[in-house]
Design a protein around this motif. Structure first.
Motif, PDB file in Angstrom:
ATOM      1  N   ALA A   1      -2.961  21.516 -23.150  1.00  0.00           N
ATOM      2  CA  ALA A   1      -3.397  22.473 -24.171  1.00  0.00           C
ATOM      3  C   ALA A   1      -2.253  22.876 -25.087  1.00  0.00           C
TER       4      ALA A   1
ATOM      5  N   GLN B   1      -2.775  22.396 -29.063  1.00  0.00           N
ATOM      6  CA  GLN B   1      -3.154  23.616 -29.789  1.00  0.00           C
ATOM      7  C   GLN B   1      -2.399  23.821 -31.103  1.00  0.00           C
TER       8      GLN B   1
ATOM      9  N   ALA C   1      -5.411  30.490 -25.963  1.00  0.00           N
ATOM     10  CA  ALA C   1      -4.851  29.776 -24.822  1.00  0.00           C
ATOM     11  C   ALA C   1      -5.121  30.561 -23.541  1.00  0.00           C
TER      12      ALA C   1
END
Length: 254
Positions: free
Chosen positions: A218, A222, A231
């Protein structure tokens, strides 16, 4: 004390709730060494064994049975496994066979909906998955594609000369070496896929529908997305705690 486990395909996380209201947690990649994992958790709980042990696992029922055996033998507590149901806590599962939906995806959907209502959840693990839930608690289904590592691996397996041979700083720009071409290419593919899906889902939901990002990659993905995302590395564990607190029954895999 209560111990919660999130067992993914290649990584695991644990959370130990302490009597004083605090918690300890950790995690790492795993190689399906269930007895080794149980021994590690015994060290975590060395001061006091957990009275309650809950597991959300996508390892498969056979592996879950082996894990349950190891946990029970080492920690002297019978673990309860939570699998994706047809309905729970006001949500409805889109799958005709609810248990076929990975429990990590379901628990993330449960947690996101209880916090925000309609939501999109992007899990950037071994596989990259995207799920959506509407304001009424209906899981709309989702997508499953290879994650970053799996994309690289599939490329290496199918070509003789394409390899990542040196570390590079990734970006969405064209790579000026084979290594950069691979890293930037798989990154751009994943960013484009996530962006396209989120744009389309927001037409069905709302154009400000929150997007949650979780999973090991992630943090890589991101920063390159053209929209804000929340997040949350622990959304699956949070969801598992939520369903247990609400009275989930769980089961012990045979």
């Amino acid at each position: 004390m209560r111990l919660f486990l999130d067992i993914g395909n290649t990584a695991m996380k644990w959370r130990l709730n302490l009597p004083d209201g605090g918690c300890r947690q950790g995690g790492h990649a795993h190689q399906r060494d269930w007895w080794g994992l149980a021994a590690e958790l015994a060290q975590v709980c060395a001061q006091q064994p957990p009275a309650v042990l809950w597991v959300g696992s996508v390892a498969g029922r056979e592996a879950d049975a082996e894990l349950a055996q190891a946990l029970k033998a080492v920690l002297n507590v019978t673990p309860r496994f939570y699998y994706s149901p047809a309905t729970d806590l006001g949500l409805r599962n889109a799958y005709a066979d609810p248990a076929r939906l990975g429990v990590d995806r379901w628990l993330a959907v449960v947690e996101a909906w209880h916090r925000e209502g309609a939501a999109i959840i992007v899990d950037c693990g071994s596989a990259l998955t995207i799920d959506a839930v509407d304001a009424d608690g209906m899981h709309l289904g989702g997508y499953i594609v290879p994650g970053l590592t799996m994309l690289r691996t599939s490329l290496f397996r199918g070509t003789a000369q394409v390899r990542v041979t040196d570390p590079v700083s990734t970006s969405l720009a064209p790579g000026r070496s084979t290594s950069a071409g691979v890293e930037n290419g798989v990154l751009r593919m994943s960013v484009a896929f996530i962006t396209d899906v989120v744009v389309e889902l927001r037409k069905t939901l709302t154009d400000t529908c929150p997007v949650f990002m979780t999973g090991g990659d992630a943090a890589v993905l991101q920063p390159h997305l053209p929209f804000a995302a929340l997040a949350d590395a622990d959304i699956v564990l949070d969801g598992l705690e939520r369903v247990v607190a609400a009275g989930a029954s769980g089961e012990e895999p045979a």
